[in-house]
Scaffold this motif. Structure first.
Motif, PDB file in Angstrom:
ATOM      1  N   SER A   1       0.825  -1.215   0.000  1.00 19.57           N
ATOM      2  CA  SER A   1       0.000   0.000   0.000  1.00 19.57           C
ATOM      3  C   SER A   1       0.858   1.264   0.000  1.00 19.57           C
ATOM      4  O   SER A   1       0.363   2.357  -0.233  1.00 19.57           O
ATOM      5  CB  SER A   1      -0.891   0.022   1.230  1.00 19.57           C
TER       6      SER A   1
ATOM      7  N   ALA B   1      -1.306   0.697  -3.373  1.00 16.37           N
ATOM      8  CA  ALA B   1      -1.265   2.112  -3.756  1.00 16.37           C
ATOM      9  C   ALA B   1      -1.627   2.265  -5.233  1.00 16.37           C
ATOM     10  O   ALA B   1      -1.209   1.452  -6.057  1.00 16.37           O
ATOM     11  CB  ALA B   1       0.138   2.657  -3.509  1.00 16.37           C
ATOM     12  N   THR B   2      -2.429   3.283  -5.520  1.00 15.94           N
ATOM     13  CA  THR B   2      -2.744   3.533  -6.935  1.00 15.94           C
ATOM     14  C   THR B   2      -1.539   4.182  -7.585  1.00 15.94           C
ATOM     15  O   THR B   2      -0.805   4.939  -6.963  1.00 15.94           O
ATOM     16  CB  THR B   2      -3.961   4.471  -7.064  1.00 15.94           C
ATOM     17  N   ARG B   3      -1.379   3.857  -8.840  1.00  8.48           N
ATOM     18  CA  ARG B   3      -0.205   4.364  -9.548  1.00  8.48           C
ATOM     19  C   ARG B   3      -0.316   5.867  -9.790  1.00  8.48           C
ATOM     20  O   ARG B   3      -1.361   6.362 -10.214  1.00  8.48           O
ATOM     21  CB  ARG B   3      -0.088   3.641 -10.888  1.00  8.48           C
ATOM     22  N   ARG B   4       0.719   6.583  -9.487  1.00  9.09           N
ATOM     23  CA  ARG B   4       0.720   8.032  -9.698  1.00  9.09           C
ATOM     24  C   ARG B   4       1.478   8.335 -10.984  1.00  9.09           C
ATOM     25  O   ARG B   4       2.391   7.606 -11.356  1.00  9.09           O
ATOM     26  CB  ARG B   4       1.428   8.735  -8.538  1.00  9.09           C
ATOM     27  N   SER B   5       1.101   9.440 -11.612  1.00 11.32           N
ATOM     28  CA  SER B   5       1.860   9.839 -12.800  1.00 11.32           C
ATOM     29  C   SER B   5       3.133  10.538 -12.326  1.00 11.32           C
ATOM     30  O   SER B   5       3.124  11.266 -11.327  1.00 11.32           O
ATOM     31  CB  SER B   5       1.032  10.750 -13.690  1.00 11.32           C
TER      32      SER B   5
ATOM     33  N   TYR C   1      -0.541  17.304  -6.726  1.00 16.89           N
ATOM     34  CA  TYR C   1      -1.274  16.417  -5.832  1.00 16.89           C
ATOM     35  C   TYR C   1      -2.067  17.280  -4.866  1.00 16.89           C
ATOM     36  O   TYR C   1      -1.583  18.313  -4.405  1.00 16.89           O
ATOM     37  CB  TYR C   1      -0.307  15.526  -5.049  1.00 16.89           C
TER      38      TYR C   1
END
Ligand code: CU
Length: 453
Positions: free
Chosen positions: A267, A328-332, A338
């Motif tokens: 996470s 964790a969702t993938r961040r650009s 953010y």
């Protein structure tokens, strides 16, 4: 004649040895036995005592008997009314003094303590926080109360002046001495005069000596940490890497005895905490409110007279009522914006991130379209950035570029951006966590940075 020449030579040698001894007394650094908090102004440390993050300020005195003043700031409100106590115990004699302060419900009271220090040496300051639900947090802060001592050059200076006085008096009492005594007058007078002038000069400008006397005992090796999770806390035992004996000689760096970063593998739950010393070489961190998971743990600490070091390990935590968080969702990757509550973090780089080249990472904090008035000092810096590669093998702790300020009170100075400079070793993605303080609140912003060949 031959005999007097020998005497003269002998006298000269003795004088040279005396002068060399004087300088050796001045130049050789004293052994350092102190650890924990050491005398010299107010010292602030951050620590997590049980569930409560505290800021503890200690004014360590010099000499005894005297009074030691300590202040405890709760970084977050206690649950209901609470009490904070301080018991100061002299480690050798077990003589102690204690005080209790009540903190009314809902108040952000600073607990102030004045405890009696009856003798010099190492004292353990045991702080206990107890809230209305009888939950307890403890921390034992070691402090060293040194003897009141004269400035470091006092004795050599007195020796030099003493020799000067003796040679002058002797030359008055025996104005026409034997030939060998003539040499003694001349050399003794010159040597003691030069010593007195040099020592006197350094005595007046002590900064010169401070430079020489900085304790640099690099012989202390690395420490090892044994990490174990019990029913509700992470227990950390520190041992000396060379002897296996408990290592209990930490000194504060960046306002804590121990900094701990925990990152959950899936996470990426991130935590920057300050485990509390609860016994000799033993530190504890309450995990009750931490989600279950597998955490990479990095401990940053500094042993006295040695540089800082990072110890790493992995722990499994399953004892919480809080289930493990979703992956964790993938961040650009950066440049990116953010949002957290009403704050927006704009993260950019000044140059294209390339392997081995210093990359400047800028973080601007904006509220409702306007820059926040100030990023406050936290742990002596305006910002901290943790860097990790995706595999978790690289761990970096980067401080914001610019002036550092170790004052406890944040300096309300305009500035809504921080910059970090770091050279990344491989062409790949890196995870970043930027930490800043706004309005007394510590904010953590995760980001991803892609580094090119
Ligand atoms: Cu820290």
């Amino acid at each position: 004649m031959h005999r007097s020449g020998y005497r003269m030579m002998l006298t000269r040698r003795i004088l040279q040895i005396v002068v060399i001894c004087c300088f050796a007394l001045v130049c050789v650094p004293r052994a350092v036995f102190a650890h924990g908090l050491i005398a010299g102004g107010a010292q602030v440390i951050e620590v997590d005592a049980g569930r409560y993050p505290l800021r503890i300020e200690v004014q360590v005195p010099t000499g005894a008997p005297t009074t030691l003043t300590a202040r405890v700031w709760p970084v977050q409100h206690f649950e209901g009314a609470a009490s904070v106590s301080l018991k100061a115990t002299h480690v050798n004699s077990q003589v102690f003094d204690e005080q209790l302060v009540f903190v009314p419900e809902g108040q952000h009271t600073i607990a102030v303590f004045d405890v009696a220090i009856t003798s010099v040496g190492t004292w353990d300051l045991l702080f206990v926080v107890r809230d209305s639900r009888d939950q307890e947090g403890i921390v034992v802060v070691p402090v060293t109360v040194p003897e009141t001592s004269a400035p470091p050059l006092t004795i050599p200076l007195f020796v030099a002046f003493g020799l000067l006085a003796i040679t002058l008096t002797a030359s008055i009492v025996w104005p026409t001495p034997a030939p060998w005594l003539k040499g003694l007058y001349a050399h003794g007078f010159t040597a003691s005069l030069v010593s007195a002038l040099v020592l006197g000069g350094v005595y007046v400008w002590p900064s010169v000596v401070v430079e020489w006397r900085t304790p640099t005992n690099q012989s202390r090796p690395y420490a090892t940490a044994v990490m174990a999770v019990d029913t509700r806390a992470l227990m950390i035992e520190l041992y000396d890497g060379a002897t296996g004996l408990p290592a209990d000689d930490l000194v504060p760096h960046h306002q804590a005895l121990m900094h701990m970063v925990m990152i959950e593998k899936t996470s990426q739950t991130f935590l920057h905490a300050h485990p509390a010393r609860i016994a000799t070489g033993v530190y504890s961190y309450d995990l009750t409110n931490i989600p279950n998971g597998t955490y990479d743990v990095a401990l940053e600490l500094e042993r006295i007279g040695s540089g800082s070091q990072i110890l790493r390990g992995t722990i499994e935590w399953v004892g919480s009522d809080l289930p493990a968080r979703a992956p964790a969702t993938r961040r650009s990757p950066v440049p990116a914006e953010y949002t957290q509550n009403d704050l927006t973090f704009a993260i950019t780089t000044s140059n294209v991130p390339r392997v081995g080249m210093p990359t400047t990472i800028n973080v601007a904090v904006i509220r409702d379209g306007n820059p926040v008035p100030a990023l406050e000092y936290w742990l002596g810096m305006r910002g901290h950035m943790i860097v990790r590669d995706v595999q978790g093998s690289l761990f970096g702790h980067v401080h914001a570029a610019g002036a550092m300020n170790d004052d406890f009170q944040p300096v309300a100075q305009a500035g809504h951006t921080v910059q970090f400079v770091y050279a990344f070793p491989r062409a790949q993605e890196y995870q970043l966590w930027v930490q800043v303080q706004v309005n007394g609140q510590i904010l953590t912003v995760p980001a991803v940075l892609s580094v090119q060949e």
